[in-house]
Write an enzyme that holds these catalytic residues in place. Sequence first.
Site, PDB file in Angstrom:
ATOM      1  N   LYS A   1       0.842  -1.197   0.000  1.00  0.00           N
ATOM      2  CA  LYS A   1       0.000   0.000   0.000  1.00  0.00           C
ATOM      3  C   LYS A   1       0.876   1.244   0.000  1.00  0.00           C
ATOM      4  CE  LYS A   1      -3.764  -2.272   2.443  1.00  0.00           C
ATOM      5  NZ  LYS A   1      -4.338  -2.539   3.771  1.00  0.00           N
TER       6      LYS A   1
ATOM      7  N   VAL B   1       8.299  -1.157   7.986  1.00  0.00           N
ATOM      8  CA  VAL B   1       8.040  -0.060   7.057  1.00  0.00           C
ATOM      9  C   VAL B   1       6.927   0.883   7.581  1.00  0.00           C
ATOM     10  CG1 VAL B   1       6.397  -1.417   5.660  1.00  0.00           C
ATOM     11  CG2 VAL B   1       7.608   0.479   4.623  1.00  0.00           C
TER      12      VAL B   1
ATOM     13  N   LYS C   1      -4.596   6.396   3.342  1.00  0.00           N
ATOM     14  CA  LYS C   1      -5.073   6.352   4.738  1.00  0.00           C
ATOM     15  C   LYS C   1      -3.892   6.326   5.713  1.00  0.00           C
ATOM     16  CE  LYS C   1      -3.950   1.959   4.768  1.00  0.00           C
ATOM     17  NZ  LYS C   1      -3.103   1.126   5.585  1.00  0.00           N
TER      18      LYS C   1
END
Length: 341
Positions: free
Chosen positions: A113, A287, A199
């Site tokens: 993402k 991450v 988000k």
Amino acid sequence: MNKKAEKVSVLGAGSWGSMVAMLLYENGYNVSMWSIDPKQVKELNTKHTNEQYMKGYKYPKDLMTYNKMNDSVKGSDDIFVIVPAQYTRSTAKELNKCLKKDNLKPNIIDASKGIEKGTYDTMYQVLEQEIDPDHRKSLSILSGPTQAESVAIKDMTLVTVSSKSQKAAEHFQKMLMAPFFRVYTNNDVVGTEFGGALKNIIAIGAGALASLGYKDNATAALMTRGLAEIERLGKAFGANPLTFTGLSGLGDLIVTAGSKNSRNWRAGYQLGQGKKPKDIVANMGQVVEGAATVKAAHDLAKKKHIDMPITNAIYDVWYGNANIKDEIKKLMERPARPEFY
Ligand SMILES: NC(=O)c1ccc[n+]([C@@H]2O[C@H](COP(=O)([O-])OP(=O)(O)OC[C@H]3O[C@@H](n4cnc5c(N)ncnc54)[C@H](O)[C@@H]3O)[C@@H](O)[C@H]2O)c1
């Protein structure tokens, strides 16, 4: 095809890669993982643990992880790419070499993402550019409100597979469905990727608000207005606004911005405490996708003339050393305006 005979390679053995591999393993697939880190490969294959990424979790002895990508990819029918977004291109380049070498044409799905720094490409675009069309079937994206730690304990989890090919989306839907794991499909790849990536920015903001003592009203305000600006940017790139009310939009925003378990939230919490971004990232050990994504979103919004005040404020704090309390004050003092524009 005999389900047990279908071979799957998961590229990336971090928190999410290894949990998706486990889901597929438990669904009866012949799964292996690839990791770029030889130490992690050794730990996974000898101790069957992954302490940095899934503390305390035990993997089955016959779930193999390889350090040479070709050893995992060889003969695979399906490839899951689940590495941090900024490494998706290098991973895809290497994957393309493996596919050409063995003349493979697998189904490929990406579950990372983020948006790539510099190019501003989404993961779908990166794969589209790097994987030779002769060596892949349709590409898909896996997204939705999923924390690896919750999947590890089989918390009820709902996700979406997005693909321009309904057949491909349904293929991965069938592969991933499990008693605790329900999979939907959609065909809005852009909206699915923008929701999943952006988000993380709002989650950084939510963590920062919590550390400054703000309460539930503030979090709800941030999430709602954050989603409004994610939708504005997504629409400018052709996304269907409805997608942002779905699992990869609102759903993922709730789980990421509303939970202390989210590492982007934890990064924001430390930011609110006055820690420096480079120290936050260094201490996290995993991450923090929102850090790169906030820059990409800030730049894309500027290019497309999209109003993204929350994103810009977080960008200014993370990259420009702006004072977080001043930024909140500025947001609250913006000119009065209609809710929807
Ligand atoms: N963790 C979650 O709950 C979750 C859920 C859904 C989606 N995601 C997404 O999945 C992606 C991966 O996240 P994660 O949580 O598994 O990350 P992680 O930090 O847990 O693991 C990262 C993995 O990437 C590997 N890696 C490091 N450098 C690399 C390189 N140069 N090339 C290839 N691999 C490298 C590491 O060895 C490690 O195995 C992210 O985009 C994240 O947003 C995560």
